[in-house]
Design a protein around this motif. Structure first.
Motif, PDB file in Angstrom:
ATOM      1  N   UNK A   2      -3.240  -5.804  -1.156  1.00  0.00           N
ATOM      2  CA  UNK A   2      -3.668  -5.450  -0.877  1.00  0.00           C
ATOM      3  C   UNK A   2      -5.130  -5.360   0.595  1.00  0.00           C
ATOM      4  N   UNK A   3      -6.071  -5.605  -0.524  1.00  0.00           N
ATOM      5  CA  UNK A   3      -7.024  -5.822   0.279  1.00  0.00           C
ATOM      6  C   UNK A   3      -7.450  -7.407   1.371  1.00  0.00           C
ATOM      7  N   UNK A   4      -6.170  -7.452   2.020  1.00  0.00           N
ATOM      8  CA  UNK A   4      -6.079  -8.723   2.677  1.00  0.00           C
ATOM      9  C   UNK A   4      -5.196  -7.982   3.891  1.00  0.00           C
ATOM     10  N   UNK A   5      -5.109  -6.530   3.668  1.00  0.00           N
ATOM     11  CA  UNK A   5      -4.650  -5.543   4.550  1.00  0.00           C
ATOM     12  C   UNK A   5      -2.741  -5.810   4.369  1.00  0.00           C
ATOM     13  N   UNK A   6      -2.159  -5.848   3.250  1.00  0.00           N
ATOM     14  CA  UNK A   6      -0.849  -6.750   3.119  1.00  0.00           C
ATOM     15  C   UNK A   6      -0.594  -5.342   2.121  1.00  0.00           C
ATOM     16  N   UNK A   7       0.195  -4.225   2.212  1.00  0.00           N
ATOM     17  CA  UNK A   7       1.201  -3.677   1.635  1.00  0.00           C
ATOM     18  C   UNK A   7       2.195  -3.621   1.176  1.00  0.00           C
ATOM     19  N   UNK A   8       2.975  -3.445   0.356  1.00  0.00           N
ATOM     20  CA  UNK A   8       4.005  -3.438  -0.390  1.00  0.00           C
ATOM     21  C   UNK A   8       4.580  -1.657  -0.919  1.00  0.00           C
ATOM     22  N   UNK A   9       5.558  -1.411  -0.110  1.00  0.00           N
ATOM     23  CA  UNK A   9       6.139  -0.534  -0.381  1.00  0.00           C
ATOM     24  C   UNK A   9       7.483  -0.304  -0.949  1.00  0.00           C
ATOM     25  N   UNK A  10       8.106   0.622  -1.436  1.00  0.00           N
ATOM     26  CA  UNK A  10       9.892   0.823  -1.445  1.00  0.00           C
ATOM     27  C   UNK A  10      10.479   1.197  -0.839  1.00  0.00           C
ATOM     28  N   UNK A  11      10.904   1.422  -0.275  1.00  0.00           N
ATOM     29  CA  UNK A  11      11.907   2.453  -0.028  1.00  0.00           C
ATOM     30  C   UNK A  11      12.993   2.924   0.168  1.00  0.00           C
ATOM     31  N   UNK A  12      13.813   4.102  -1.123  1.00  0.00           N
ATOM     32  CA  UNK A  12      14.815   4.122  -1.756  1.00  0.00           C
ATOM     33  C   UNK A  12      15.538   5.024  -1.049  1.00  0.00           C
ATOM     34  N   UNK A  13      16.791   4.353  -0.337  1.00  0.00           N
ATOM     35  CA  UNK A  13      17.328   5.380   0.711  1.00  0.00           C
ATOM     36  C   UNK A  13      18.550   5.864   0.282  1.00  0.00           C
ATOM     37  N   UNK A  14      18.465   7.161   0.775  1.00  0.00           N
ATOM     38  CA  UNK A  14      19.764   8.547  -0.519  1.00  0.00           C
ATOM     39  C   UNK A  14      21.029   7.921   0.728  1.00  0.00           C
ATOM     40  N   UNK A  15      22.104   9.002   0.849  1.00  0.00           N
ATOM     41  CA  UNK A  15      23.236   8.505   1.813  1.00  0.00           C
ATOM     42  C   UNK A  15      22.892   8.818   3.244  1.00  0.00           C
ATOM     43  N   UNK A  16      22.707   7.570   4.234  1.00  0.00           N
ATOM     44  CA  UNK A  16      22.172   8.143   5.562  1.00  0.00           C
ATOM     45  C   UNK A  16      24.326   7.719   6.040  1.00  0.00           C
ATOM     46  N   UNK A  17      23.787   8.028   7.054  1.00  0.00           N
ATOM     47  CA  UNK A  17      25.639   8.162   8.283  1.00  0.00           C
ATOM     48  C   UNK A  17      25.431   6.612   9.052  1.00  0.00           C
ATOM     49  N   UNK A  18      26.370   6.088   7.848  1.00  0.00           N
ATOM     50  CA  UNK A  18      26.623   4.121   8.772  1.00  0.00           C
ATOM     51  C   UNK A  18      27.335   3.284   8.223  1.00  0.00           C
ATOM     52  N   UNK A  19      28.106   2.612   8.896  1.00  0.00           N
ATOM     53  CA  UNK A  19      29.499   2.488   8.947  1.00  0.00           C
ATOM     54  C   UNK A  19      30.028   2.156   7.167  1.00  0.00           C
ATOM     55  N   UNK A  20      28.460   1.282   6.687  1.00  0.00           N
ATOM     56  CA  UNK A  20      28.868   1.745   5.325  1.00  0.00           C
ATOM     57  C   UNK A  20      29.255   2.530   4.572  1.00  0.00           C
TER      58      UNK A  20
END
Length: 78
Positions: A2-20
């Motif tokens: 973060x000191x170097x401007x790099x952030x790390x986050x995790x997105x936890x997707x639920x159900x989205x209208x995708x082909x999968x």
């Protein structure tokens, strides 16, 4: 990092209208939506917009977060 401007986050997707999701659930969005507190299946563009926000300068102070993007589906430790 973060000191170097790099952030790390995790997105936890639920159900989205995708082909999968369609292949797994047969495309019955109404049935899937009944499982989601928001009452609907997510739009993939909504998820993409959130990703774009986290990649933007405006989110530069957000780091180390695990963020559900699931319409309230994850109930946590209830």
């Amino acid at each position: 990092m973060a000191k170097d401007g790099v952030t790390v986050n995790s997105l936890l997707p639920g159900f989205h209208a995708t082909e999968r999701l369609r292949s797994l659930r047969g495309g019955d969005w109404e049935q899937v939506a009944q499982e989601i507190p928001a009452g609907r299946v997510g739009d993939p563009a909504e998820f993409g917009a959130f990703v774009a926000f986290l990649c933007s300068e405006q989110a530069g102070f957000v780091t180390g977060a695990a963020i559900p993007v699931d319409g309230g589906e994850y109930a946590g430790l209830l």
